[in-house]
Scaffold this active site. Structure first.
Site, mmCIF file in Angstrom:
data_model
loop_
_atom_site.group_PDB
_atom_site.id
_atom_site.type_symbol
_atom_site.label_atom_id
_atom_site.label_comp_id
_atom_site.label_asym_id
_atom_site.label_seq_id
_atom_site.Cartn_x
_atom_site.Cartn_y
_atom_site.Cartn_z
ATOM 1 N N LYS A 43 -1.139 36.427 21.359
ATOM 2 C CA LYS A 43 -2.552 36.651 21.675
ATOM 3 C C LYS A 43 -2.972 35.768 22.830
ATOM 4 O O LYS A 43 -2.399 34.714 23.067
ATOM 5 C CB LYS A 43 -3.440 36.352 20.464
ATOM 6 C CG LYS A 43 -3.338 37.388 19.367
ATOM 7 C CD LYS A 43 -4.397 37.149 18.329
ATOM 8 C CE LYS A 43 -4.373 38.251 17.272
ATOM 9 N NZ LYS A 43 -5.443 38.062 16.296
ATOM 10 N N SER A 130 -15.466 36.649 15.097
ATOM 11 C CA SER A 130 -15.113 35.974 16.349
ATOM 12 C C SER A 130 -15.015 36.974 17.494
ATOM 13 O O SER A 130 -15.465 36.706 18.612
ATOM 14 C CB SER A 130 -13.785 35.233 16.199
ATOM 15 O OG SER A 130 -13.914 34.158 15.317
#
Length: 188
Positions: A43, A130
């Protein structure tokens, strides 16, 4: 209070008020709560692991039985290394439940002694994630009330640099773009 160590794993990129709600409530239930930031090389996080560690440590300094840590690999292996007995997970919606149930069942298969406890965030944080906070912040929208003030400030600092760079790059225009161009007359 439940004896033993519980782990609250996640990316915390960034930490939201929903995360803090679960951390504070989890700290009341468990003898020790380890908030564990997943280091995932696949990521591209907005905040580095070091930045997330710093923010979470500042946000939880008042909670004496909360420890902030990082891990990579299988969470059940990390849990075994800490002798944890429980995993704390937040559930906001049915879609979260389906995913989290699969993870809990897989974790149980891998480590039958490790229990999973699901907690719902306070109603006012039930829609906060988030990912949504990052999207709103990147679009220049307000995140006040969605994240703690320290996180809001860090978001602003990080995105101000990006916006300034973006604005500077667009301020430099190649010749002939955006200005008046003289039309050439064709001679017959």
């Amino acid at each position: 209070m439940n004896k033993g160590i519980a782990i609250y794993p996640g990316s915390f990129d960034p930490t939201t008020n929903g995360h803090l709600d679960l951390i504070e409530r989890g700290a009341k239930i468990f003898e020790e709560l380890v908030v564990a930031i997943l280091r995932n090389s696949e990521k591209s996080p907005m905040f580095s692991v070091a930045e997330r560690l710093q923010m979470l440590r500042a946000l939880t300094a008042h909670l004496k039985n909360v420890r902030i840590d990082t891990f990579d690999g299988l969470m059940v292996e990390y849990a075994k290394s800490l002798e944890a007995t429980c995993i704390l997970r937040g559930i906001r919606a049915i879609s979260d439940y389906e995913y989290e149930l699969q993870m809990a069942l897989m974790n149980r298969k891998l480590e039958p002694t490790l229990e999973t406890v699901f907690m719902m965030p306070a109603d006012k944080y039930s829609y906060v994630s988030s990912r949504l906070v990052r999207e709103v912040a990147q679009a220049g929208g307000p995140v006040k009330g969605l994240v703690p003030e320290v996180v809001e400030q860090k978001l602003r600092e990080k995105l101000d640099l990006a916006y300034k760079f973006h604005d500077e790059m667009h301020a430099i225009k190649p010749a002939g773009v955006g200005g008046k161009e003289k039309k050439r007359k064709k001679k017959a």
